[in-house]
Write an enzyme that holds these catalytic residues in place. Sequence first.
Site, PDB file in Angstrom:
ATOM      1  CB  THR A 114     -16.786   0.111  -8.958  1.00 18.80           C
ATOM      2  OG1 THR A 114     -17.954   0.893  -8.729  1.00 18.80           O
ATOM      3  CG2 THR A 114     -16.059   0.743 -10.142  1.00 18.80           C
ATOM      4  CG  ASP A 115     -22.332  -0.395  -8.683  1.00 18.12           C
ATOM      5  OD1 ASP A 115     -21.463   0.468  -8.416  1.00 18.12           O
ATOM      6  OD2 ASP A 115     -23.435  -0.440  -8.096  1.00 18.12           O
ATOM      7  CD  GLU A 116     -19.160   5.186  -9.010  1.00 17.25           C
ATOM      8  OE1 GLU A 116     -19.205   5.424  -7.814  1.00 17.25           O
ATOM      9  OE2 GLU A 116     -18.828   6.033  -9.853  1.00 17.25           O
ATOM     10  CG  ASP A 131      -2.063   0.964   1.112  1.00 18.26           C
ATOM     11  OD1 ASP A 131      -3.228   0.522   1.100  1.00 18.26           O
ATOM     12  OD2 ASP A 131      -1.800   2.196   1.024  1.00 18.26           O
ATOM     13  CB  SER A 190     -11.792   4.543  -3.792  1.00 26.24           C
ATOM     14  OG  SER A 190     -11.752   5.260  -2.571  1.00 26.24           O
ATOM     15  N   PRO A 207     -24.430  17.797   3.543  1.00 26.36           N
ATOM     16  CG  PRO A 207     -22.294  17.765   2.564  1.00 26.36           C
ATOM     17  CD  PRO A 207     -23.029  17.434   3.827  1.00 26.36           C
ATOM     18  CE  LYS A 267     -11.918   0.244  -9.671  1.00 35.62           C
ATOM     19  NZ  LYS A 267     -10.791  -0.275  -8.823  1.00 35.62           N
ATOM     20  CG  ASN A 326     -22.520   3.128  -3.617  1.00 39.18           C
ATOM     21  OD1 ASN A 326     -22.761   2.808  -4.781  1.00 39.18           O
ATOM     22  ND2 ASN A 326     -22.188   4.354  -3.271  1.00 39.18           N
ATOM     23  CE1 TYR A 381     -12.946   4.573  -8.192  1.00 36.40           C
ATOM     24  CE2 TYR A 381     -15.303   4.631  -8.675  1.00 36.40           C
ATOM     25  CZ  TYR A 381     -14.214   3.998  -8.115  1.00 36.40           C
ATOM     26  OH  TYR A 381     -14.376   2.781  -7.480  1.00 36.40           O
ATOM     27  CB  SER A 382     -16.962   5.325 -13.287  1.00 38.94           C
ATOM     28  OG  SER A 382     -17.372   6.517 -13.885  1.00 38.94           O
TER      29      SER A 382
HETATM   30  P1  NAD Z   1      -9.887   3.493  -0.175  1.00 42.26           P
HETATM   31  O1  NAD Z   1      -9.748   4.815  -0.849  1.00 42.26           O
HETATM   32  O2  NAD Z   1     -10.452   3.434   1.194  1.00 42.26           O
HETATM   33  O3  NAD Z   1      -8.449   2.764  -0.120  1.00 42.26           O
HETATM   34  C1  NAD Z   1      -7.593   2.720  -1.218  1.00 42.26           C
HETATM   35  C2  NAD Z   1      -6.249   2.184  -0.716  1.00 42.26           C
HETATM   36  O4  NAD Z   1      -5.378   2.046  -1.854  1.00 42.26           O
HETATM   37  C3  NAD Z   1      -5.542   3.126   0.255  1.00 42.26           C
HETATM   38  O5  NAD Z   1      -5.002   2.395   1.325  1.00 42.26           O
HETATM   39  C4  NAD Z   1      -4.429   3.762  -0.590  1.00 42.26           C
HETATM   40  O6  NAD Z   1      -3.307   4.135   0.172  1.00 42.26           O
HETATM   41  C5  NAD Z   1      -4.123   2.634  -1.556  1.00 42.26           C
HETATM   42  N1  NAD Z   1      -3.550   3.090  -2.842  1.00 42.26           N
HETATM   43  C6  NAD Z   1      -4.048   4.035  -3.685  1.00 42.26           C
HETATM   44  N2  NAD Z   1      -3.257   4.151  -4.768  1.00 42.26           N
HETATM   45  C7  NAD Z   1      -2.246   3.255  -4.615  1.00 42.26           C
HETATM   46  C8  NAD Z   1      -1.120   2.880  -5.403  1.00 42.26           C
HETATM   47  N3  NAD Z   1      -0.864   3.491  -6.576  1.00 42.26           N
HETATM   48  N4  NAD Z   1      -0.303   1.910  -4.946  1.00 42.26           N
HETATM   49  C9  NAD Z   1      -0.536   1.302  -3.748  1.00 42.26           C
HETATM   50  N5  NAD Z   1      -1.586   1.630  -2.949  1.00 42.26           N
HETATM   51  C10 NAD Z   1      -2.418   2.591  -3.384  1.00 42.26           C
HETATM   52  O7  NAD Z   1     -10.706   2.587  -1.195  1.00 42.26           O
HETATM   53  P2  NAD Z   1     -11.857   1.512  -0.914  1.00 42.26           P
HETATM   54  O8  NAD Z   1     -13.151   2.213  -0.780  1.00 42.26           O
HETATM   55  O9  NAD Z   1     -11.386   0.584   0.131  1.00 42.26           O
HETATM   56  O10 NAD Z   1     -11.876   0.769  -2.349  1.00 42.26           O
HETATM   57  C11 NAD Z   1     -11.005  -0.330  -2.599  1.00 42.26           C
HETATM   58  C12 NAD Z   1     -11.270  -0.852  -4.001  1.00 42.26           C
HETATM   59  O11 NAD Z   1     -12.627  -1.257  -4.108  1.00 42.26           O
HETATM   60  C13 NAD Z   1     -11.045   0.173  -5.104  1.00 42.26           C
HETATM   61  O12 NAD Z   1     -10.473  -0.477  -6.215  1.00 42.26           O
HETATM   62  C14 NAD Z   1     -12.445   0.667  -5.449  1.00 42.26           C
HETATM   63  O13 NAD Z   1     -12.524   1.099  -6.787  1.00 42.26           O
HETATM   64  C15 NAD Z   1     -13.247  -0.603  -5.216  1.00 42.26           C
HETATM   65  N6  NAD Z   1     -14.659  -0.411  -4.850  1.00 42.26           N
HETATM   66  C16 NAD Z   1     -15.008   0.433  -3.842  1.00 42.26           C
HETATM   67  C17 NAD Z   1     -16.341   0.555  -3.477  1.00 42.26           C
HETATM   68  C18 NAD Z   1     -16.790   1.469  -2.350  1.00 42.26           C
HETATM   69  O14 NAD Z   1     -17.986   1.636  -2.159  1.00 42.26           O
HETATM   70  N7  NAD Z   1     -15.883   2.040  -1.571  1.00 42.26           N
HETATM   71  C19 NAD Z   1     -17.320  -0.195  -4.158  1.00 42.26           C
HETATM   72  C20 NAD Z   1     -16.928  -1.044  -5.199  1.00 42.26           C
HETATM   73  C21 NAD Z   1     -15.592  -1.152  -5.526  1.00 42.26           C
HETATM   74  O1  DAU Z   2     -20.962   2.134  -6.669  1.00 37.87           O
HETATM   75  C1  DAU Z   2     -19.698   1.808  -6.160  1.00 37.87           C
HETATM   76  C2  DAU Z   2     -18.933   3.084  -5.902  1.00 37.87           C
HETATM   77  O2  DAU Z   2     -19.542   3.686  -4.772  1.00 37.87           O
HETATM   78  C3  DAU Z   2     -17.446   2.870  -5.674  1.00 37.87           C
HETATM   79  O3  DAU Z   2     -16.849   2.400  -6.838  1.00 37.87           O
HETATM   80  C4  DAU Z   2     -16.761   4.171  -5.252  1.00 37.87           C
HETATM   81  O4  DAU Z   2     -15.413   3.894  -4.884  1.00 37.87           O
HETATM   82  C5  DAU Z   2     -17.485   4.743  -4.058  1.00 37.87           C
HETATM   83  O5  DAU Z   2     -16.937   6.013  -3.748  1.00 37.87           O
HETATM   84  C6  DAU Z   2     -18.975   4.878  -4.352  1.00 37.87           C
HETATM   85  O6  DAU Z   2     -19.227   5.932  -5.339  1.00 37.87           O
HETATM   86  P1  DAU Z   2     -20.471   6.938  -5.175  1.00 37.87           P
HETATM   87  O7  DAU Z   2     -20.196   8.158  -5.957  1.00 37.87           O
HETATM   88  O8  DAU Z   2     -21.767   6.247  -5.394  1.00 37.87           O
HETATM   89  O9  DAU Z   2     -20.337   7.197  -3.575  1.00 37.87           O
HETATM   90  P2  DAU Z   2     -20.404   8.492  -2.677  1.00 37.87           P
HETATM   91  O10 DAU Z   2     -20.369   8.020  -1.267  1.00 37.87           O
HETATM   92  O11 DAU Z   2     -19.414   9.543  -3.081  1.00 37.87           O
HETATM   93  O12 DAU Z   2     -21.844   9.062  -2.993  1.00 37.87           O
HETATM   94  C7  DAU Z   2     -23.006   8.273  -2.794  1.00 37.87           C
HETATM   95  C8  DAU Z   2     -24.205   9.110  -3.201  1.00 37.87           C
HETATM   96  O13 DAU Z   2     -24.343  10.192  -2.268  1.00 37.87           O
HETATM   97  C9  DAU Z   2     -24.060   9.748  -4.566  1.00 37.87           C
HETATM   98  O14 DAU Z   2     -25.330   9.794  -5.187  1.00 37.87           O
HETATM   99  C10 DAU Z   2     -23.583  11.167  -4.261  1.00 37.87           C
HETATM  100  C11 DAU Z   2     -24.273  11.469  -2.928  1.00 37.87           C
HETATM  101  N1  DAU Z   2     -23.541  12.402  -2.028  1.00 37.87           N
HETATM  102  C12 DAU Z   2     -22.257  12.120  -1.730  1.00 37.87           C
HETATM  103  C13 DAU Z   2     -21.533  12.936  -0.920  1.00 37.87           C
HETATM  104  C14 DAU Z   2     -20.079  12.634  -0.579  1.00 37.87           C
HETATM  105  C15 DAU Z   2     -24.186  13.506  -1.507  1.00 37.87           C
HETATM  106  O15 DAU Z   2     -25.380  13.753  -1.760  1.00 37.87           O
HETATM  107  N2  DAU Z   2     -23.466  14.334  -0.683  1.00 37.87           N
HETATM  108  C16 DAU Z   2     -22.160  14.118  -0.389  1.00 37.87           C
HETATM  109  O16 DAU Z   2     -21.555  14.941   0.345  1.00 37.87           O
END
Ligand code: NAD
Ligand code: DAU
Length: 335
Positions: free
Chosen positions: A124-126, A32, A84, A204, A153, A178, A149-150
């Site tokens: 991700t589903d995005e 990491d 992410s 917000p 991915k 999510n 981002y999407s």
């Molecule tokens: P996060 O942002 O919490 O963690 C990302 C981690 O990756 C961090 O520890 C960061 O230091 C590390 N990292 C980033 N760039 C790096 C690099 N170049 N080399 C080594 N380490 C690096 O992310 P998360 O929410 O835990 O998501 C993890 C994975 O799951 C991602 O690939 C994301 O696209 C995917 N995902 C997330 C969600 C969600 O809802 N959070 C949903 C579906 C898929």
């Molecule tokens: O669907 C999977 C994805 O879900 C992952 O791939 C991403 O890593 C993860 O960040 C997440 O993306 P979203 O854009 O859906 O998540 P986020 O939490 O940023 O936002 C969720 C919803 O809430 C979206 O419709 C935007 C809204 N939102 C978000 C924030 C941060 C708000 O209304 N206010 C906010 O301040």
Amino acid sequence: MKLLVTGGAGFIGSAFVRLVLGGDAHTVVNLDKLTYAGNLENLASVEGNPGYRFVRGDCADHGLLDQVMDEGKPDAIVHFAAESHVDRSILSPQPVFDSNLGGSFGMLEAARRHGISRYVHVSTDEVYGSIDEPHEADENYPLRASSPYSASKAGSDLLALSYHTTYKLPIMVTRASNNYGPYQFPEKLIPLMISNALEDKPLPIYGDGMQVRDWLYVDDHCRAILAVLENGRPGEVYNIGGTCSLPNLTVVRQILAGTGKPESLMKTVTDRPGHDRRYALTSGKVMRETGWSPLVPFEQGMRETIDWYREHQDWVRRVKTGAYRDYYERNYAGR
Ligand code: NAD
Ligand code: DAU
């Protein structure tokens, strides 16, 4: 198996490392970079575990990857590491492309050079973009990414699958909805709203708040990834959903009720550019092929998550540093 896990100090990666080391089937090397989202506090419970080792480094650093592969000789890779957050990808796309494309390329090349018996590329589903009612995306649905981002991915998914087609690497791609749960960085909807509510700060809401997301408890996601790692078929994509589609306003109201705070804390702000209206996916394939299904109902997961943030306000204070405040200002000021 000896696992090389990338991004294991982040939200989902750390939950996966804790899950895997809770059993005795696998050991873990966690690679990491420790960006703003990586936090070794998330892994305090596995420090000192003889089956665990941490390496700080970047997935795009090919020389370091050779060293890590030569030393650890992993059997399998689970690639979580990524930038992410959608809002950050809109403000600053460069790190997103460096990590999500460059980092994924680095890992695939390392796997090609050194050989590997299983490889899960976590996505991700995005990548399917916004989906109109009543449709749901299966794994063959077209990719229509909306944000940097999407798009990054989607690009890395295609790159990973090309390494299966071309080089016969045993790649599996997972696409989850999510996630929410403990240790999530308070930039995403649920932890941001919980932590702001606990501090009596405004919540917000982007636009009309009627955007729909399918919520998946993080431990359910990690069990699905482990199931795909152990039983998935190389070259296949697996959707992983929570079967819990809700509009954002419903989620936020539940957070306010759970934290005992008034609805007057909700504040409508200008919408996210390119905001996807609705995500929806089917997870029948992973259920049929691996026997996985989500176990944690949303009400229970949300209660546990709110309790966790209430009980870990020190963790929240430490991650809401000056850099966090700068990001918050950039993303929310004047909106
Ligand atoms: P996060 O942002 O919490 O963690 C990302 C981690 O990756 C961090 O520890 C960061 O230091 C590390 N990292 C980033 N760039 C790096 C690099 N170049 N080399 C080594 N380490 C690096 O992310 P998360 O929410 O835990 O998501 C993890 C994975 O799951 C991602 O690939 C994301 O696209 C995917 N995902 C997330 C969600 C969600 O809802 N959070 C949903 C579906 C898929
Ligand atoms: O669907 C999977 C994805 O879900 C992952 O791939 C991403 O890593 C993860 O960040 C997440 O993306 P979203 O854009 O859906 O998540 P986020 O939490 O940023 O936002 C969720 C919803 O809430 C979206 O419709 C935007 C809204 N939102 C978000 C924030 C941060 C708000 O209304 N206010 C906010 O301040």
